[in-house]
Design a protein around this motif. Structure first.
Motif, PDB file in Angstrom:
ATOM      1  N   ALA A  88       0.811  -1.218   0.000  1.00 17.51           N
ATOM      2  CA  ALA A  88       0.000   0.000   0.000  1.00 17.51           C
ATOM      3  C   ALA A  88       0.844   1.268   0.000  1.00 17.51           C
ATOM      4  N   PHE A  89       2.157   1.134   0.123  1.00 18.20           N
ATOM      5  CA  PHE A  89       3.037   2.303   0.219  1.00 18.20           C
ATOM      6  C   PHE A  89       2.839   3.269  -0.947  1.00 18.20           C
ATOM      7  N   GLY A  90       2.675   2.771  -2.153  1.00 18.63           N
ATOM      8  CA  GLY A  90       2.511   3.635  -3.317  1.00 18.63           C
ATOM      9  C   GLY A  90       1.206   4.397  -3.327  1.00 18.63           C
ATOM     10  N   LEU A  91       0.229   3.943  -2.568  1.00 19.97           N
ATOM     11  CA  LEU A  91      -1.071   4.604  -2.539  1.00 19.97           C
ATOM     12  C   LEU A  91      -1.118   5.710  -1.495  1.00 19.97           C
ATOM     13  N   TRP A  92      -0.456   5.482  -0.377  1.00 22.89           N
ATOM     14  CA  TRP A  92      -0.276   6.542   0.608  1.00 22.89           C
ATOM     15  C   TRP A  92       1.081   6.323   1.256  1.00 22.89           C
ATOM     16  N   LYS A  93       1.913   7.325   1.120  1.00 23.04           N
ATOM     17  CA  LYS A  93       3.295   7.181   1.564  1.00 23.04           C
ATOM     18  C   LYS A  93       3.404   7.452   3.057  1.00 23.04           C
ATOM     19  N   SER A  94       4.402   6.812   3.674  1.00 24.87           N
ATOM     20  CA  SER A  94       4.662   7.014   5.088  1.00 24.87           C
ATOM     21  C   SER A  94       6.151   7.264   5.279  1.00 24.87           C
ATOM     22  N   ASP A  95       6.506   7.771   6.453  1.00 21.38           N
ATOM     23  CA  ASP A  95       7.908   8.067   6.732  1.00 21.38           C
ATOM     24  C   ASP A  95       8.692   6.816   7.105  1.00 21.38           C
ATOM     25  N   GLU A  96       8.006   5.798   7.584  1.00 19.04           N
ATOM     26  CA  GLU A  96       8.666   4.548   7.960  1.00 19.04           C
ATOM     27  C   GLU A  96       7.978   3.383   7.277  1.00 19.04           C
ATOM     28  N   LEU A  97       8.773   2.419   6.865  1.00 22.62           N
ATOM     29  CA  LEU A  97       8.229   1.252   6.189  1.00 22.62           C
ATOM     30  C   LEU A  97       9.146   0.076   6.469  1.00 22.62           C
ATOM     31  N   TRP A  98       8.690  -0.835   7.319  1.00 18.59           N
ATOM     32  CA  TRP A  98       9.517  -1.967   7.744  1.00 18.59           C
ATOM     33  C   TRP A  98       8.866  -3.274   7.352  1.00 18.59           C
ATOM     34  N   PHE A  99       9.701  -4.237   6.991  1.00 19.25           N
ATOM     35  CA  PHE A  99       9.243  -5.596   6.713  1.00 19.25           C
ATOM     36  C   PHE A  99      10.270  -6.556   7.290  1.00 19.25           C
ATOM     37  N   ARG A 100       9.879  -7.294   8.310  1.00 14.51           N
ATOM     38  CA  ARG A 100      10.733  -8.275   8.979  1.00 14.51           C
ATOM     39  C   ARG A 100      12.077  -7.687   9.404  1.00 14.51           C
ATOM     40  N   GLY A 101      12.018  -6.461   9.945  1.00 14.48           N
ATOM     41  CA  GLY A 101      13.219  -5.814  10.453  1.00 14.48           C
ATOM     42  C   GLY A 101      14.059  -5.105   9.400  1.00 14.48           C
ATOM     43  N   ILE A 102      13.595  -5.054   8.160  1.00 11.95           N
ATOM     44  CA  ILE A 102      14.339  -4.395   7.084  1.00 11.95           C
ATOM     45  C   ILE A 102      13.603  -3.115   6.701  1.00 11.95           C
ATOM     46  N   ASN A 103      14.351  -2.016   6.608  1.00 12.23           N
ATOM     47  CA  ASN A 103      13.778  -0.748   6.175  1.00 12.23           C
ATOM     48  C   ASN A 103      13.495  -0.822   4.680  1.00 12.23           C
ATOM     49  N   MET A 104      12.242  -0.894   4.312  1.00  5.90           N
ATOM     50  CA  MET A 104      11.848  -1.100   2.916  1.00  5.90           C
ATOM     51  C   MET A 104      11.846   0.180   2.083  1.00  5.90           C
ATOM     52  N   LEU A 105      12.016   1.332   2.731  1.00 10.98           N
ATOM     53  CA  LEU A 105      12.025   2.571   1.953  1.00 10.98           C
ATOM     54  C   LEU A 105      13.153   2.579   0.927  1.00 10.98           C
ATOM     55  N   SER A 106      14.294   1.961   1.270  1.00  9.84           N
ATOM     56  CA  SER A 106      15.403   1.954   0.330  1.00  9.84           C
ATOM     57  C   SER A 106      15.092   1.088  -0.895  1.00  9.84           C
ATOM     58  N   LEU A 107      14.268   0.052  -0.736  1.00 12.55           N
ATOM     59  CA  LEU A 107      13.894  -0.799  -1.870  1.00 12.55           C
ATOM     60  C   LEU A 107      12.646  -0.285  -2.588  1.00 12.55           C
ATOM     61  N   VAL A 108      11.604  -0.004  -1.826  1.00 14.64           N
ATOM     62  CA  VAL A 108      10.327   0.363  -2.446  1.00 14.64           C
ATOM     63  C   VAL A 108      10.334   1.798  -2.937  1.00 14.64           C
ATOM     64  N   GLY A 109      11.139   2.654  -2.322  1.00 15.36           N
ATOM     65  CA  GLY A 109      11.210   4.033  -2.788  1.00 15.36           C
ATOM     66  C   GLY A 109      11.621   4.089  -4.244  1.00 15.36           C
ATOM     67  N   ILE A 110      12.695   3.395  -4.600  1.00 17.62           N
ATOM     68  CA  ILE A 110      13.138   3.371  -5.985  1.00 17.62           C
ATOM     69  C   ILE A 110      12.191   2.532  -6.838  1.00 17.62           C
ATOM     70  N   ALA A 111      11.610   1.499  -6.248  1.00 21.62           N
ATOM     71  CA  ALA A 111      10.683   0.666  -7.006  1.00 21.62           C
ATOM     72  C   ALA A 111       9.434   1.467  -7.383  1.00 21.62           C
ATOM     73  N   TRP A 112       8.919   2.241  -6.447  1.00 21.25           N
ATOM     74  CA  TRP A 112       7.731   3.039  -6.763  1.00 21.25           C
ATOM     75  C   TRP A 112       8.070   4.062  -7.827  1.00 21.25           C
ATOM     76  N   THR A 113       9.250   4.653  -7.759  1.00 20.46           N
ATOM     77  CA  THR A 113       9.662   5.578  -8.798  1.00 20.46           C
ATOM     78  C   THR A 113       9.685   4.892 -10.149  1.00 20.46           C
ATOM     79  N   LEU A 114      10.236   3.695 -10.189  1.00 21.28           N
ATOM     80  CA  LEU A 114      10.325   2.963 -11.443  1.00 21.28           C
ATOM     81  C   LEU A 114       8.940   2.697 -12.017  1.00 21.28           C
ATOM     82  N   SER A 115       8.053   2.204 -11.194  1.00 18.29           N
ATOM     83  CA  SER A 115       6.721   1.882 -11.719  1.00 18.29           C
ATOM     84  C   SER A 115       5.934   3.137 -12.062  1.00 18.29           C
ATOM     85  N   TYR A 116       6.115   4.190 -11.284  1.00 21.27           N
ATOM     86  CA  TYR A 116       5.381   5.417 -11.543  1.00 21.27           C
ATOM     87  C   TYR A 116       5.860   6.081 -12.817  1.00 21.27           C
ATOM     88  N   GLU A 117       7.176   6.116 -13.022  1.00 16.80           N
ATOM     89  CA  GLU A 117       7.719   6.764 -14.214  1.00 16.80           C
ATOM     90  C   GLU A 117       7.385   5.936 -15.445  1.00 16.80           C
TER      91      GLU A 117
END
Length: 195
Positions: free
Chosen positions: A166-195
């Motif tokens: 749901a991150f791409g639908l409403w963004k948040s300042d923190e995004l964790w999955f099993r102890g991993i900060n997902m902003l570094s992965l999904v941030g660029i991924a959302w950019t890729l899909s959006y562009e």
């Protein structure tokens, strides 16, 4: 002057940083060119009658430049270069070009009455959502491969996975999955899909 300062600030030499940035951006374009026929086949879109393919092509090139800019920032940070000068300026120029062309094309279509709002939004969802879901699932798979030893309740893992989706639908300042900060992965991924 700015370019000269960049050459001094680079990690192991300005020329190395320049070549890395040019290589990252060139690689982004090569991947985009190679992926275009596959993406067109997946989306099921052929050539449309009445579209200005030259301007659409320029928008596509600008979108790839924005993605290349983001990839360049990550690569420069990974390699220890302090200033991704070339990629940043290319990204700024590409964003301005993309939005100027998009504004022109949509205004032109609206003036001649060729925009159906319902079809417009359906087409946008058809183009963006499949790629977005693909990159989020890929990011979750990468995170799972790094955290497979982490023990977490299934309901907690599923809630975090849905939050990442749901991150791409409403963004948040923190995004964790099993102890991993997902902003570094999904941030660029959302950019890729959006562009």
């Amino acid at each position: 002057m700015q370019a000269a300062r960049f050459m001094v600030e680079g990690h192991s030499g300005g020329m190395d940083a320049t070549f890395v940035q040019m290589g990252v951006i060139a690689a982004a374009y090569l991947v985009a060119v190679a992926a275009t026929p596959i993406a067109s086949w997946i989306v099921g879109q052929g050539r449309s009658v009445g579209r200005d393919e030259g301007l659409d092509g320029m928008r596509g090139a600008a979108a790839v430049a924005v993605v290349g800019c983001h990839l360049n920032q990550y690569m420069c940070a990974f390699l220890g270069y302090t200033n991704p000068f070339i990629g940043d300026h290319l990204g700024i120029l590409a964003v301005q070009l993309f939005f100027a062309l998009t504004g022109y094309l949509f205004t032109d279509r609206a003036i001649i009455g060729r925009i159906d709002p319902f079809a417009f939004y359906v087409n946008r969802m058809r183009r963006i959502l499949p790629l977005y879901v693909f990159v989020v699932i890929t990011a979750l798979a990468i995170a799972l491969s790094y955290s497979w030893k982490t023990v977490a309740p299934l309901d907690h893992t599923l809630r975090e996975a849905l939050s990442v989706l749901a991150f791409g639908l409403w963004k948040s300042d923190e995004l964790w999955f099993r102890g991993i900060n997902m902003l570094s992965l999904v941030g660029i991924a959302w950019t890729l899909s959006y562009e």
